[in-house]
Each structure stands twice: as C-alpha cells, then as structure tokens.
Enzyme design. Structure first.
Site, PDB file in Angstrom:
ATOM      1  N   TYR A 110       0.618  -0.952  -0.343  1.00 33.85           N
ATOM      2  CA  TYR A 110       0.406   0.266  -0.696  1.00 33.85           C
ATOM      3  C   TYR A 110       0.918   1.265   0.045  1.00 33.85           C
ATOM      4  CZ  TYR A 110      -3.044   3.610   1.324  1.00 33.85           C
ATOM      5  OH  TYR A 110      -4.249   4.959   0.647  1.00 33.85           O
ATOM      6  N   TRP A 112       0.866   6.090  -1.639  1.00 32.13           N
ATOM      7  CA  TRP A 112       0.440   7.144  -2.221  1.00 32.13           C
ATOM      8  C   TRP A 112       1.922   6.764  -3.611  1.00 32.13           C
ATOM      9  CZ3 TRP A 112      -2.632  11.287  -2.796  1.00 32.13           C
ATOM     10  CH2 TRP A 112      -3.677  11.453  -1.944  1.00 32.13           C
TER      11      TRP A 112
HETATM   12  N1  LIG Z   1      -1.625   7.937  12.623  1.00 30.76           N
HETATM   13  C1  LIG Z   1      -2.149   7.786  11.179  1.00 30.76           C
HETATM   14  N2  LIG Z   1      -2.251   6.993  10.355  1.00 30.76           N
HETATM   15  C2  LIG Z   1      -2.528   7.820   9.139  1.00 30.76           C
HETATM   16  C3  LIG Z   1      -2.913   7.982   8.553  1.00 30.76           C
HETATM   17  C4  LIG Z   1      -4.071   9.049   9.617  1.00 30.76           C
HETATM   18  O1  LIG Z   1      -4.525   9.960   9.318  1.00 30.76           O
HETATM   19  N3  LIG Z   1      -2.981   8.480  11.295  1.00 30.76           N
HETATM   20  N4  LIG Z   1      -3.703   8.068   7.849  1.00 30.76           N
HETATM   21  C5  LIG Z   1      -3.216   7.348   6.617  1.00 30.76           C
HETATM   22  C6  LIG Z   1      -3.681   6.937   5.837  1.00 30.76           C
HETATM   23  S1  LIG Z   1      -5.460   7.553   4.629  1.00 30.76           S
HETATM   24  C7  LIG Z   1      -2.666   6.645   4.675  1.00 30.76           C
HETATM   25  S2  LIG Z   1      -3.197   7.333   2.501  1.00 30.76           S
HETATM   26  C8  LIG Z   1      -1.636   6.075   4.764  1.00 30.76           C
HETATM   27  C9  LIG Z   1      -0.038   6.754   3.702  1.00 30.76           C
HETATM   28  O2  LIG Z   1       0.736   5.983   3.912  1.00 30.76           O
HETATM   29  P1  LIG Z   1       1.535   5.811   2.329  1.00 30.76           P
HETATM   30  O3  LIG Z   1       1.016   6.288   1.129  1.00 30.76           O
HETATM   31  O4  LIG Z   1       3.016   5.024   2.653  1.00 30.76           O
HETATM   32  O5  LIG Z   1       2.899   7.450   2.902  1.00 30.76           O
HETATM   33  P2  LIG Z   1       3.945   8.251   1.868  1.00 30.76           P
HETATM   34  O6  LIG Z   1       4.353   8.991   2.449  1.00 30.76           O
HETATM   35  O7  LIG Z   1       3.273   9.171   0.588  1.00 30.76           O
HETATM   36  O8  LIG Z   1       4.518   6.765   1.083  1.00 30.76           O
HETATM   37  C10 LIG Z   1       4.798   6.209  -0.015  1.00 30.76           C
HETATM   38  C11 LIG Z   1       6.726   6.151  -0.307  1.00 30.76           C
HETATM   39  O9  LIG Z   1       6.511   5.903  -2.076  1.00 30.76           O
HETATM   40  C12 LIG Z   1       7.741   5.798  -1.880  1.00 30.76           C
HETATM   41  N5  LIG Z   1       7.545   6.973  -3.855  1.00 30.76           N
HETATM   42  C13 LIG Z   1       7.293   8.119  -3.711  1.00 30.76           C
HETATM   43  N6  LIG Z   1       7.900   8.128  -5.367  1.00 30.76           N
HETATM   44  C14 LIG Z   1       8.229   6.385  -5.728  1.00 30.76           C
HETATM   45  C15 LIG Z   1       8.630   6.075  -7.328  1.00 30.76           C
HETATM   46  O10 LIG Z   1       7.984   5.784  -8.412  1.00 30.76           O
HETATM   47  N7  LIG Z   1       8.597   4.947  -6.952  1.00 30.76           N
HETATM   48  C16 LIG Z   1       9.004   4.463  -5.526  1.00 30.76           C
HETATM   49  N8  LIG Z   1       9.278   2.388  -5.297  1.00 30.76           N
HETATM   50  N9  LIG Z   1       8.826   4.527  -4.369  1.00 30.76           N
HETATM   51  C17 LIG Z   1       7.983   5.701  -4.234  1.00 30.76           C
HETATM   52  C18 LIG Z   1       7.930   7.443  -1.625  1.00 30.76           C
HETATM   53  O11 LIG Z   1       9.493   7.710  -1.341  1.00 30.76           O
HETATM   54  C19 LIG Z   1       7.313   7.558   0.212  1.00 30.76           C
HETATM   55  O12 LIG Z   1       8.560   6.788   0.791  1.00 30.76           O
HETATM   56  O13 LIG Z   1      -0.957   6.861   5.581  1.00 30.76           O
HETATM   57  C20 LIG Z   1      -2.152   6.186   6.676  1.00 30.76           C
HETATM   58  N10 LIG Z   1      -1.409   6.470   8.478  1.00 30.76           N
HETATM   59  N1  LIG Z   2      -1.459  18.402   2.837  1.00 28.06           N
HETATM   60  C1  LIG Z   2      -2.196  17.300   2.752  1.00 28.06           C
HETATM   61  N2  LIG Z   2      -2.954  16.695   2.731  1.00 28.06           N
HETATM   62  C2  LIG Z   2      -3.524  16.066   2.277  1.00 28.06           C
HETATM   63  C3  LIG Z   2      -2.700  14.399   2.781  1.00 28.06           C
HETATM   64  C4  LIG Z   2      -1.374  14.344   3.564  1.00 28.06           C
HETATM   65  O1  LIG Z   2      -0.957  13.423   3.143  1.00 28.06           O
HETATM   66  N3  LIG Z   2      -1.037  16.155   3.419  1.00 28.06           N
HETATM   67  N4  LIG Z   2      -3.681  12.957   2.600  1.00 28.06           N
HETATM   68  C5  LIG Z   2      -4.419  13.106   1.401  1.00 28.06           C
HETATM   69  C6  LIG Z   2      -5.178  11.537   2.322  1.00 28.06           C
HETATM   70  S1  LIG Z   2      -4.286  10.812   2.377  1.00 28.06           S
HETATM   71  C7  LIG Z   2      -5.630  11.231   2.465  1.00 28.06           C
HETATM   72  S2  LIG Z   2      -7.071   9.739   3.439  1.00 28.06           S
HETATM   73  C8  LIG Z   2      -6.528  12.550   3.501  1.00 28.06           C
HETATM   74  C9  LIG Z   2      -7.091  12.813   4.922  1.00 28.06           C
HETATM   75  O2  LIG Z   2      -8.080  13.557   5.143  1.00 28.06           O
HETATM   76  P1  LIG Z   2      -9.544  13.092   6.478  1.00 28.06           P
HETATM   77  O3  LIG Z   2      -9.022  12.289   7.278  1.00 28.06           O
HETATM   78  O4  LIG Z   2     -10.417  14.504   5.764  1.00 28.06           O
HETATM   79  O5  LIG Z   2      -8.179  13.840   7.472  1.00 28.06           O
HETATM   80  P2  LIG Z   2      -7.599  13.920   8.933  1.00 28.06           P
HETATM   81  O6  LIG Z   2      -6.350  15.598   8.751  1.00 28.06           O
HETATM   82  O7  LIG Z   2      -7.426  12.792   9.175  1.00 28.06           O
HETATM   83  O8  LIG Z   2      -8.895  15.341   9.011  1.00 28.06           O
HETATM   84  C10 LIG Z   2      -9.102  15.736   9.941  1.00 28.06           C
HETATM   85  C11 LIG Z   2      -9.748  16.225  10.926  1.00 28.06           C
HETATM   86  O9  LIG Z   2     -10.446  15.053  11.711  1.00 28.06           O
HETATM   87  C12 LIG Z   2     -10.511  15.486  12.696  1.00 28.06           C
HETATM   88  N5  LIG Z   2     -10.903  14.864  13.486  1.00 28.06           N
HETATM   89  C13 LIG Z   2     -10.477  13.457  13.900  1.00 28.06           C
HETATM   90  N6  LIG Z   2     -11.417  12.516  14.944  1.00 28.06           N
HETATM   91  C14 LIG Z   2     -12.522  12.923  14.421  1.00 28.06           C
HETATM   92  C15 LIG Z   2     -13.510  12.359  15.238  1.00 28.06           C
HETATM   93  O10 LIG Z   2     -14.263  11.412  15.312  1.00 28.06           O
HETATM   94  N7  LIG Z   2     -14.729  13.468  15.001  1.00 28.06           N
HETATM   95  C16 LIG Z   2     -14.358  14.127  14.481  1.00 28.06           C
HETATM   96  N8  LIG Z   2     -15.613  15.477  14.189  1.00 28.06           N
HETATM   97  N9  LIG Z   2     -13.646  15.155  13.609  1.00 28.06           N
HETATM   98  C17 LIG Z   2     -11.795  14.198  13.611  1.00 28.06           C
HETATM   99  C18 LIG Z   2      -9.352  15.905  12.799  1.00 28.06           C
HETATM  100  O11 LIG Z   2      -9.378  17.179  14.262  1.00 28.06           O
HETATM  101  C19 LIG Z   2      -8.379  16.226  12.122  1.00 28.06           C
HETATM  102  O12 LIG Z   2      -7.720  17.563  11.841  1.00 28.06           O
HETATM  103  O13 LIG Z   2      -5.800  13.801   3.451  1.00 28.06           O
HETATM  104  C20 LIG Z   2      -5.301  13.983   2.274  1.00 28.06           C
HETATM  105  N10 LIG Z   2      -5.170  15.377   1.777  1.00 28.06           N
HETATM  106 MO   LIG Z   3      -5.278   8.324   2.924  1.00 26.01          MO
END
Ligand SMILES: Nc1nc2c(c(=O)[nH]1)N[C@H]1C(S)=C(S)[C@@H](COP(=O)(O)OP(=O)(O)OC[C@H]3O[C@@H](n4cnc5c(=O)[nH]c(N)nc54)[C@H](O)[C@@H]3O)O[C@H]1N2
Ligand SMILES: Nc1nc2c(c(=O)[nH]1)N[C@H]1C(S)=C(S)[C@@H](COP(=O)(O)OP(=O)(O)OC[C@H]3O[C@@H](n4cnc5c(=O)[nH]c(N)nc54)[C@H](O)[C@@H]3O)O[C@H]1N2
Ligand SMILES: [Mo]
Length: 747
Positions: A110, A112
C-alpha cells in the site's frame, strides 16, 4: 555558466514550475493557472538531491551472509552492482515461490508513491508479481477502507464511485446549499493534495463565495482549523459524532420534522431503527441531553442545529477521518440515516457527501474522462486481506478472522515486496508492526529514499523520482493534462521501478509477460495513444505525444455545466425505475444482510458504540485523546527528509488546549514527551484554544526513528496509535483511536 531551463511538471500536490541547472533541480515556483498554489513543492529540489537518497542496490549484511531475520533496522547494508543484486533477489523470489507457493508472497504494498500514469509503483509491483504467478493482495485503502466496506450496504454503490462520480460539485453547493454541516470539517490543508494531481486548487476559494452568499457553514470537529476561517466551530470530542447525529435525529423525530414521506418511498428499516432512537428498545432516548456529555456539545445547540437543518437546504459532509477509528462504520451509516430523515437526498445541494476537502479533487465538477491505466494483469492468487490488517496477518498465519460477512485464515507470508509506500509511516502501533515484521524470511523494497521501511528491508533497490523519468500526468478528478518531462538523469544509480521489474521478470522467465516486449517509451506512447482515442470519442481533441511534449501541459474542456450527475437524482424521480444496488433497492436504514452477519461491533442499524480508547475511557495514565491528521506541509512522509532539515522543524508540532497545557506546566515551544503503553515520541508544544479541551493533535509524516531508542525522536504519532480493525465488518484503519499523556521533556 550552466544553462538553466524551466519546465512544468505535475504531482499529487499540484502542478509547479521547476528550474533545472545541469543535473540538478534548483528551484520550484507556482504554476501560472493555479489560483491558490500549495507550498509543498518548495521542498522538492532539496529532497531529490538529499543525502538520504538510496544510491545503489543494497543488501542487509546479516541477510546476505546467513539469511538472518534479526537485524532489520540495525544491520549495515552492503552495496552491490545491479546485476548481482537482481540475481540474488530473483533467486530468492524463485526459492520462496517454489517452496511455499505464490500465496506466501505479500504484494499488497500500500502507498501513494508518486503521480504519473505509467511509473506508478503500486501498479508496477502488482503487474510484476502477477507475471510470476500472483501474490496476496489487499482490499481498500488506509484512507477509506471502513467506508468502502459499509457504504455499499447502505447506498448500494461502490464507495469510491459515490465519491468521485455522484456527489454535488462546488458550483451546485454554492447555488443551492443553505446550511453546510461539516463533520470533521473541510480542511483546505488536505485539499492541497489529490491522487494523481490537482491543478486549480479551488476548495478554499469556494468558502469565500459561500461567505459572500451567506451560506451557514458549521465545522463540527476537534479543531477550529479543520475548516476555513469564517465557519462556525462546534468543538466535539473525537469519536463521539454518532451520538451527536443520533441526537439531531431525535430532535427531528420528536418535533415532527422527519420527512416520513421520503422514508416511506426511498428507504427501508426506519421502523426497526426508531425504537432504538427513541429509547423504546433500551430505555435510553438518544435525545440532546443524553448526547451532550458524550460529545461535549450543549443540548440546546444540538436542538437549534437540528431545526435549522430541517428548515433549510442542508448538505451534511463527513470527513474521512471519522471512519479511521474503532466503530468508524457508525458515523458513516448514521450520517446517511440523518440525511434520509431530512429527506433531501437527490435534491441539488442537499443530502450527504463524503470527503469534501479530504482531497482537492472531491467537489470538482467534471465530465468523466478516464484512460491511461497500466494493466496489472490478473492475479491467480485469490487471497486478499483488508489493507490495514497487515501486522495481524504477519503475526497470526493460519488464524481465522472476520471481514464483511466472510471468515477465513490469514495467509502464511514468507516474502514481502513493497514499492511506493511507507508502512513504517502509515501503519498503527509501529512497535508492534516491528515485531510482526521479523516474521517473513525476506523483505524487498524499491525506494528512492532511505525511509524507515527501506532501512528495515533485506534488499533495497534505488528507485527514480518522477523528475528522473518521462511520464504523463493526468487524474480523472482534474481538468488538465501534463507531459512530465525527464528533468535530470537518475540520481546515483537509481532505476525506474519498471526497469527493476523488467530485470527481475526476465530472470524469473516472465520477461515477455511483464514487458510485452516494450520499453518505457513504448508503453507511454501506447497508453497515451489509447487515451487520445478515448478523448476523441468524447469529442475532446488532444495533441499527439510530440505535440504534448512541446506544449508541456494543456487544460481539458471537461468542466461540467448544469445540475449534478448524482444517481440519487433519477432515484428520487423514480425509485422503481432507478433502484439502488442494495438488496431492497432502497437506502438501508436497517440492513438484513449486516444483521445476518451477527456482529456485535456492527449490528443491523447504526448505533452509538464507544471505542475502546476515547475521552469516555480516559485514565490518569492516558487522559488525552490523540488525533493524528494529515500534515499540512507535505504528503504523508514524502519530502520529510528535506523538511526535517529546516531549523526548528523537528520534532513535529503538537497542538494542545491551554487548560491541558497549564495543568502540565507546558508553554508553546516546549519539548514534549508524548506517550502511552504502546510507545513514546517527542513533539514540540503549540498551545492553542483552537483545539477541544482534552484533545491533542500531532500530524503524521515524521519518519520513524531507530529501533534501539524507546522514544521516537521526530514525532511519529504511529508509535502511539492503536492497531485494531474498525469492526469485524470494515476492518479499516483505526488511527484516530488513541489515548495518550503528554509531559515536558526537560530535566
Ligand atoms: N496515525 C495515522 N496514520 C495514518 C493516517 C492517519 O490519519 N493517522 N492516515 C493513513 C492514510 S489515509 C494513508 S493514505 C497512509 C499514507 O501512507 P503512505 O502512502 O505509505 O505514505 P507516503 O509517505 O506517501 O509513502 C509513499 C512512499 O513511496 C515512495 N515513492 C515515491 N515515488 C516512488 C516511486 O516512483 N517508486 C517507488 N518505488 N517509491 C516511490 C516515497 O518515497 C514514500 O516512501 O497513512 C496512513 N496512516
Ligand atoms: N497536505 C496534505 N493533504 C492530504 C494528505 C497529506 O498527507 N498532506 N493526505 C491525503 C490523504 S491520503 C487522505 S486519506 C486525506 C485525509 O482526509 P481526512 O481524513 O479528512 O483528514 P485528516 O487530516 O486525517 O483529519 C481531518 C480532521 O478530522 C478531525 N477528526 C479526527 N477524528 C475525528 C472525529 O472522531 N470526529 C470529528 N468530527 N473529527 C475528527 C481532526 O481534527 C482532523 O484534523 O487527506 C489527503 N490530503
Ligand atoms: Mo489516505
């Protein structure tokens, strides 16, 4: 003097101009057409040329010498020439496959990775593993895994399709919505990003227009900053939204504001839900006085909001964060039920929508235009795990688990191949993951940088970044098309993921299946030609590849005019002719199917189910609820190496309420220890009244530190989060379920 050239390229955080001098990226600037550009690309040149790039193929010493599994994260690496490293990796993949079968290979991988249609690491690794006989895959995303399981039961549609194809665009919301009720906010910081690219950042600017028009916008979230300035803020305790929604529903029902005609015609099961709502079945009316102490919102404020919602055109929006916690199914299902009671589903600017602001592409009003998908071939192995259950899978091979009505054993994984993701950033309870990570015999990672995951692999292949290869940038959620030029030669000895997998596939006798005899140029040419035909079929003319190369980018005429494309509109017109894909053809307030699963953690209709860790279960050891949102200055853990070098940037900032800070003698700027029974990290205090009392917020994105330290130095919240499925139904990521304590780290 070196020659400077400037080109535009595209990424998940938007398009930007890049200045190149010789072999180096030197600066970035906003793209001319972007009204509200992100600052994220400013860190790109420093990250691309950072000392933490993986220079050469590297194999962990202990694995190379005698295949030890201990030492992941501590052993030194040995650099090898490409041919030798590819030989070793191919032999090892063949050994595992021949001894244990393809179902012993985990390729869920998994993450991005980066934008660009062809060089998409996850598609590349999946195609490679399919070409050699298959792999254990994963279902859903960390973003919305729980919603992807529950919402098809409720609305009868694939959740991602609902998000991207059937929700109102901003222009419709602007014209019709009078009350915008945002659970979890609509956060412009998150809308900076959209998978595959976002060119015109418009989410925040729409709120200026809503304000000018007088739309009432209320942000129901633990942080004021979860919505643009100017919105009303109703602070809530995390994980309590279902109770608040139930109380809103109670007011509607008890004050005669429920649209029963809508319920009768378009839904099923209200009669099974009503006794629970009114307290007939359990003696507990879900009224505002019941909800107020649970969610921290005054009972009168709940009543006022419910009445307003009933009397105006109301759009309920729900952030993805609400379902990234234990019982995340409930607020999602309950938001749908609340919307049915208001009776506005299918009306422009009314009903319920998911993920506005979560990524910038949600709400863009575009005509569907797809294409340029690199085929992953088909997977002969049918074992699929819910994506966030990876540590359970590694820990418990052969053990049965429940998932969305099915029950079966976890596979026995011997080899992990990861490309394009960073589990040591994204997974919950990293210390527990690290234990589980010791089980497989071999871990192979393709990565541009020495991330925590690369450091904990056995074989690391250095991958190029998008600036080191040619690609096409395009997302169905965006109205631009980009040629992404190769700006510099590969850094160090990095190779494209495609080249790495060609090298392995050839050695494993699958070269032709994987590559079909094409090099990267030929693939890009073929994918683009197919897209060009597809566009032409929709009356959209795009130049040939050379023409696009010369232009660098173009705007596509695919903005949708007029009313929304929601399938709820025809369903509302004629529910018999346009039934939903649920068993009843209607919106399911009670689901016989879910009820039949017999899950006490996700019964037949939405219920208030407190999670194991929230303010209602706070203890003296762990009195604060930790939310860990997405970082505003980057995408997850990407570019972190460059940002961490900035003075004062690390450890990461933790937001804490003034009362909670005072009780601990914490002032802004203080160095903190954030801890619970699972782990500890450092953080830097930011004292603010923009966060609900009792809640602290520490964004994700910091890299995970060295395993011999019992405190993560840079502030990765995942040393603290709980690794548990949302329920037996969704089994999604529960990142927002965590109680912690915070203390000053001086002396
Ligand atoms: N506590 C907490 N944890 C969370 C979340 C949260 O809200 N709270 N959110 C979750 C969510 S929604 C998400 S989507 C995940 C995100 O987690 P990830 O998608 O795993 O995070 P990224 O840092 O985007 O990881 C992408 C990796 O791909 C590498 N990469 C970039 N380009 C390339 C390429 O061309 N080739 C290869 N081989 N590698 C490449 C980058 O260097 C990076 O290390 O985290 C989750 N974890
Ligand atoms: N700049 C930037 N933008 C991103 C990303 C990034 O890494 N960087 N990641 C992208 C990805 S992979 C994803 S999945 C999306 C995630 O999008 P979301 O899931 O919507 O975003 P989060 O930042 O995890 O959370 C938004 C807010 O929800 C609130 N929150 C947490 N728990 C609760 C709850 O139980 N109830 C309520 N009402 N609020 C709560 C927190 O205060 C938090 O700041 O963002 C995307 N956009
Ligand atoms: Mo995500």
């Amino acid at each position: 003097m070196t020659n400077r050239q400037t080109k535009v390229t595209s990424s998940h955080w938007g398009a930007f101009e890049v200045d190149v001098e010789g072999d180096r990226l030197v600066a970035t600037r906003p793209f001319s057409e972007d009204p509200n550009p992100s600052d994220i690309p400013l860190a790109v040149p420093a990250a691309v040329h950072h000392r933490s790039r993986v220079a050469r193929p590297s194999i962990r010493r202990g694995w190379l010498d005698n295949r030890t599994r201990t030492g992941r994260g501590t052993d030194p690496f040995v650099e090898l020439p490409w041919d030798e490293a590819l030989d070793i990796a191919a032999q090892e993949i063949a050994r595992i496959r021949d001894t244990h079968g393809n179902a012993a290979i985990f390729g869920g991988s998994y993450g991005w990775s980066s934008a660009g249609r062809f060089h998409h690491a996850q598609s590349q690794v999946h195609r490679f593993l399919n070409s050699i006989g298959g792999y254990v895959a994963s279902f859903g995303s960390y973003s919305t895994g729980c919603a992807q399981s529950i919402m098809p039961h409720v609305f009868g549609v694939n959740f991602l399709q609902l998000l991207y194809e059937h929700q109102d665009g901003w222009p419709v919301i602007h014209d019709h919505t009078e009350t915008l009720v945002m659970f979890g906010g609509i956060n412009p910081k998150n809308a900076q990003v959209s998978m595959g690219g976002i060119t015109e950042h418009e989410t925040e600017t729409w709120f200026d227009r809503f304000a000018a028009k007088g739309t009432y916008c209320v942000n129901i979230a633990p942080q004021r900053g979860d919505a643009p300035e100017g919105c009303d803020w109703m602070p809530v305790r995390p994980a309590s939204d279902t109770a608040l929604m139930l109380a809103l529903a109670f007011v509607l029902e008890s004050e005669g504001l429920t649209d029963h005609a809508f319920l009768d015609r378009y839904t099923t099961g209200f009669a099974r839900f009503r006794p629970y709502l009114m307290g007939k079945s359990d003696g507990l009316p879900k009224d505002p006085d019941w909800a107020a102490p649970i969610c921290g919102v005054a009972a009168d404020d709940i009543r006022t909001l419910a009445r307003r919602m009933a009397k105006t055109r109301t759009l309920i929006t729900v952030a993805w964060s609400l379902q990234r916690g234990e019982h995340g199914e409930q607020p999602y299902w309950m938001s749908a039920v609340l919307a049915t009671m208001l009776g506005q589903i299918g009306l422009p600017g009314g009903g319920v929508g998911y993920g506005y602001g979560a990524i910038g592409g949600v709400g863009k009003s575009l005509i569907g235009l797809r294409g340029m998908t690199f085929s992953q071939l088909s997977n002969p192995v049918k074992t699929v795990i819910p994506v966030a259950r990876i540590a359970d899978m590694l820990r418990h091979p052969g053990q049965d688990y429940d998932f969305n009505g099915k029950r079966g054993p976890y596979p026995d994984i011997r080899l992990i191949y990861w490309a394009g993701g960073n589990p040591y950033h994204h997974h919950q309870d990293l210390n527990a993951l690290h234990e589980a990570w010791q089980k497989p015999e071999t871990i192979i990672v393709n990565e541009p940088w020495w991330t925590a995951t690369a450091k904990r692999a056995d074989i690391v292949f250095p991958a190029t970044t998008p600036y080191e290869r040619e690609d096409i940038g395009r997302s169905p959620l965006d109205d631009y098309l980009f040629h992404m030029p190769r700006l510099i030669p590969p850094v160090g000895e990095a190779r494209d993921d495609y080249a790495i997998f060609c090298g392995l596939a050839e050695r494993l006798g699958a070269g032709e299946t994987f590559s079909e005899g094409r090099d990267a140029d030929a693939w890009i040419g073929a994918l683009y030609a197919e897209f060009r035909d597809l566009a032409a079929g929709q009356g959209i003319e795009v130049p040939d590849l050379d023409g696009l190369r010369a232009r660098n980018w173009m705007r596509l005429p695919i903005r949708a005019e007029g009313p929304n494309r929601s399938f709820f509109a025809p369903f509302r017109d004629d529910p018999e002719a346009f039934p939903l894909g649920t068993p009843s053809g209607r919106i399911e307030i009670f689901s016989e199917r879910i009820d039949g699963f017999g899950y006490d953690d996700c019964p037949g209709h939405p219920v208030w189910l407190p999670p194991s860790e929230w303010l209602g279960t706070a203890t003296p050891e762990a009195p604060l609820h930790l939310v860990s949102p997405q970082p505003g200055d980057k995408l997850h853990s990407q570019l972190e190496c460059a940002l961490a070098d900035l003075p004062g940037a690390r450890p990461a900032a933790l937001l804490i309420h003034p009362d909670d800070a005072l009780a601990r003698q914490i002032a802004s700027g203080d160095l903190l220890r954030v801890f619970n029974a699972r782990g500890a990290c450092r953080a830097r205090a930011v004292v603010s009244d923009g966060i609900t009392q009792g809640v602290v917020a520490l964004p994700t994105g910091a890299w995970f530190g060295d395993p011999d330290q019992n405190i993560d130095p840079d502030g990765n919240p995942n040393v603290l989060t709980k690794d548990v499925g949302t329920s037996r139904l969704g089994q999604g990521c529960s990142a927002h379920t965590a109680l912690v304590e915070v203390a000053r780290l001086d002396g």
